[in-house]
Design a protein around this motif. Structure first.
Motif, PDB file in Angstrom:
ATOM      1  N   PRO A   2       0.763  -1.199   0.000  1.00 52.08           N
ATOM      2  CA  PRO A   2       0.000   0.000   0.000  1.00 52.08           C
ATOM      3  C   PRO A   2       0.793   1.247   0.000  1.00 52.08           C
ATOM      4  O   PRO A   2       1.960   1.215   0.076  1.00 52.08           O
ATOM      5  CB  PRO A   2      -0.813  -0.063   1.236  1.00 52.08           C
ATOM      6  N   ARG A   3       0.142   2.422  -0.121  1.00 53.28           N
ATOM      7  CA  ARG A   3       0.193   3.486  -1.058  1.00 53.28           C
ATOM      8  C   ARG A   3      -0.213   4.808  -0.502  1.00 53.28           C
ATOM      9  O   ARG A   3      -1.351   4.996  -0.111  1.00 53.28           O
ATOM     10  CB  ARG A   3      -0.825   3.192  -2.082  1.00 53.28           C
ATOM     11  N   LEU A 238       3.634   4.988   5.677  1.00 54.73           N
ATOM     12  CA  LEU A 238       3.784   3.904   6.650  1.00 54.73           C
ATOM     13  C   LEU A 238       3.581   2.603   5.897  1.00 54.73           C
ATOM     14  O   LEU A 238       2.547   2.395   5.264  1.00 54.73           O
ATOM     15  CB  LEU A 238       2.744   4.054   7.757  1.00 54.73           C
ATOM     16  N   VAL A 239       4.594   1.704   5.926  1.00 59.23           N
ATOM     17  CA  VAL A 239       4.516   0.515   5.087  1.00 59.23           C
ATOM     18  C   VAL A 239       5.307  -0.639   5.700  1.00 59.23           C
ATOM     19  O   VAL A 239       6.367  -0.440   6.293  1.00 59.23           O
ATOM     20  CB  VAL A 239       5.030   0.827   3.664  1.00 59.23           C
ATOM     21  N   CYS A 248       8.302   0.557   8.002  1.00 55.95           N
ATOM     22  CA  CYS A 248       8.970   1.814   7.671  1.00 55.95           C
ATOM     23  C   CYS A 248       8.010   2.979   7.857  1.00 55.95           C
ATOM     24  O   CYS A 248       6.836   2.900   7.473  1.00 55.95           O
ATOM     25  CB  CYS A 248       9.476   1.764   6.237  1.00 55.95           C
ATOM     26  N   ALA A 249       8.514   4.085   8.427  1.00 59.99           N
ATOM     27  CA  ALA A 249       7.720   5.294   8.626  1.00 59.99           C
ATOM     28  C   ALA A 249       8.521   6.501   8.164  1.00 59.99           C
ATOM     29  O   ALA A 249       9.672   6.682   8.565  1.00 59.99           O
ATOM     30  CB  ALA A 249       7.330   5.453  10.096  1.00 59.99           C
ATOM     31  N   SER A 250       7.915   7.319   7.307  1.00 63.63           N
ATOM     32  CA  SER A 250       8.544   8.575   6.890  1.00 63.63           C
ATOM     33  C   SER A 250       7.603   9.721   7.201  1.00 63.63           C
ATOM     34  O   SER A 250       6.384   9.540   7.316  1.00 63.63           O
ATOM     35  CB  SER A 250       8.883   8.550   5.401  1.00 63.63           C
ATOM     36  N   ASN A 316       6.955  12.344   1.269  1.00 64.29           N
ATOM     37  CA  ASN A 316       7.576  11.330   0.429  1.00 64.29           C
ATOM     38  C   ASN A 316       6.861  10.004   0.598  1.00 64.29           C
ATOM     39  O   ASN A 316       6.029   9.846   1.501  1.00 64.29           O
ATOM     40  CB  ASN A 316       9.062  11.195   0.770  1.00 64.29           C
ATOM     41  N   VAL A 317       7.168   9.079  -0.264  1.00 63.46           N
ATOM     42  CA  VAL A 317       6.575   7.744  -0.238  1.00 63.46           C
ATOM     43  C   VAL A 317       7.689   6.709  -0.158  1.00 63.46           C
ATOM     44  O   VAL A 317       8.688   6.810  -0.862  1.00 63.46           O
ATOM     45  CB  VAL A 317       5.729   7.498  -1.501  1.00 63.46           C
ATOM     46  N   CYS A 318       7.514   5.731   0.725  1.00 64.76           N
ATOM     47  CA  CYS A 318       8.554   4.712   0.938  1.00 64.76           C
ATOM     48  C   CYS A 318       8.015   3.319   0.654  1.00 64.76           C
ATOM     49  O   CYS A 318       6.806   3.075   0.702  1.00 64.76           O
ATOM     50  CB  CYS A 318       9.071   4.770   2.377  1.00 64.76           C
ATOM     51  N   ALA A 319       8.923   2.407   0.370  1.00 66.23           N
ATOM     52  CA  ALA A 319       8.601   0.996   0.216  1.00 66.23           C
ATOM     53  C   ALA A 319       9.796   0.176   0.647  1.00 66.23           C
ATOM     54  O   ALA A 319      10.946   0.559   0.419  1.00 66.23           O
ATOM     55  CB  ALA A 319       8.226   0.676  -1.222  1.00 66.23           C
TER      56      ALA A 319
END
Length: 447
Positions: A2-3, A238-239, A248-250, A316-319
């Motif tokens: 997720p996204r 959050l992923v 992971c949290a940004s 930002n977006v993390c994976a």
């Protein structure tokens, strides 16, 4: 995977999110810009290919691709109340839906497509795009916060159950019934995400200091991680990793935190009798006599690994992914770049930057090569949707309630339905080509 969305100061609206193709080591990335949207595939650290680019709809602020299939859902600022569903490889529109207010977020898996408005949520059957359920009068949700399990075997949906507290409403998207409510935080929610199997749910509040993980569907608290105590932050991404070992949290700060989900058992070897070990045991025993709030804070884990970005103040977006058999952290920033970091799964610590990709350049496309080998495809609705024999002739369709009837007399203008199963390139693509039985037929329009 997720996204989440990313706002950019330039070139305007910039959205990004990662999806991982299950059973495949190719990762996809979708971004929306003021000129349209782009789709990328990432098969190695060095190999980032532009799969598709569309400039037909400007100011795209939501773009969601169904894993690595040809189905993509787009919402633009030009028509923020309308969702368009495309077969991007054939260049055809499958269907579009309009709603009574602006679309804030969209989530999808191989079974369900979720549309979140500020005070309502719509659940569609992704195989034929028909509306199955409308959850009305949800607490005000200005950011469109919600999460959908990518495991279509359960299709759990999580969204805020309160506008003033951190209560989570858990809904079963397959049975269309409420599963439970989880009192996750004292303050309003800011982030929600499921793990890949839908058995865990992570959450953060608007303060951004504490991240909690709960079991699903029971709602028991499993982990509690402290991101920091010095300042409040806005958690933007959050992923979980696909194996659920890391979270992971940004945020709007320059630091990305990675936490490790591990169980401590009593079978650990006995520590040598040192002064620090003795004091540690005494300190741990003392927590049994402290108030629950205090002892819980003492037992919270710190970040296992971190990344310090070059910029702060941007979303930002993390994976977390496995690329070329090694764990990596992917970070997409609102200035149009993709950063790839190495993650040490044993010792953690500071992650090492190994590659930087630009997302706003021309890029290399894969679709041109495969289109050269295919005959011309008719640009029509029938090219992607199997038609039914009868359809209503009216120009508007009534909204649907929980049982499929008229929703309080509300009429959703130009509600265009896919009139049959959605057909993608072949039977290996999702959603699968099946016969849909029952349900109310909708209205379709030729392109």
């Amino acid at each position: 995977m997720p996204r989440e969305a990313v706002d950019a100061p330039s070139p305007g609206v910039f959205k990004a999110r990662f999806d991982e193709a299950l059973g495949n080591l190719i990762y996809s990335l979708a971004i929306g810009t003021t000129t349209g949207y782009k789709l990328f595939s990432l098969s190695s650290v060095e190999q980032l290919d532009q799969v598709h680019e569309s400039n037909e709809i400007p100011d795209v602020y939501i773009v969601e691709r169904l894993f690595s299939s040809s189905l993509v859902v787009v919402v633009s600022h030009a028509k923020p109340q309308q969702m368009n569903v495309y077969h991007f490889k054939k260049g055809t529109e499958i269907c579009n839906y309009s709603y009574s207010s602006n679309i804030l977020s969209i989530r999808l898996n191989r079974q369900r497509l979720i549309v979140c408005l500020e005070e309502s949520i719509y659940i569609h059957n992704i195989k034929d795009m028909k509306l199955l359920k409308t959850i009305m009068d949800t607490p005000p949700n200005a950011t469109g916060l919600c999460a959908l399990s990518i495991n279509h075997a359960n299709s759990y949906l999580a969204y805020p159950g309160s506008a003033t507290s951190g209560e989570i409403a858990l809904y079963d998207g397959n049975t269309l019934k409420t599963a439970c409510t989880i009192p996750a935080h004292d303050g309003p929610l800011a982030a929600l995400t499921f793990n890949s199997t839908g058995s865990k749910l992570a959450s953060a509040s608007e303060k951004g200091t504490v991240i909690r993980v709960f079991s699903i569907p029971g709602g028991q608290k499993l982990y509690e991680f402290r991101r920091g105590m010095k300042r409040y932050v806005n958690i933007s991404s959050l992923v979980f990793s696909m194996d659920s070992q890391f979270l992971c949290a940004s945020s709007n700060t320059e630091t990305v935190h990675i936490f490790k989900l591990e169980h401590l058992t009593d079978s650990r070897p006995e520590e040598p009798p040192t002064w620090s070990g003795y004091m540690g045991k005494m300190f741990q025993a003392a927590t049994n006599y402290l108030p629950a709030q205090v002892s819980g804070m003492i037992n919270q884990d710190r970040a296992f690994a971190t990344v310090r970005l070059n910029t702060s103040g941007q979303r930002n977006v993390c994976a977390l992914s496995t690329i070329q058999k090694l764990p990596r952290l992917l970070v997409t920033t609102s200035d149009g770049h993709l950063y790839i970091y190495n993650l040490d799964p044993q010792d953690g610590g500071e992650c090492v930057l190994i590659k930087k990709h630009s997302l706003l350049g021309s890029g290399k496309t894969e679709e041109n090569k495969e289109n050269d080998l295919q005959p011309p495809v008719p640009q029509s609705y029938a090219a992607t949707v199997a038609r039914q024999s009868t359809v209503p002739s009216t120009s508007t369709m009534p909204g649907y309630s929980e049982d499929g009837g008229a929703l309080r007399g509300e009429v959703i203008p130009e509600h265009e339905f896919a009139t049959g199963p959605v057909c993608l390139d072949d039977e290996n693509e999702f959603p699968p080509i099946i016969l849909c039985r029952g349900g109310q037929p909708g209205r379709a329009k030729r392109s």
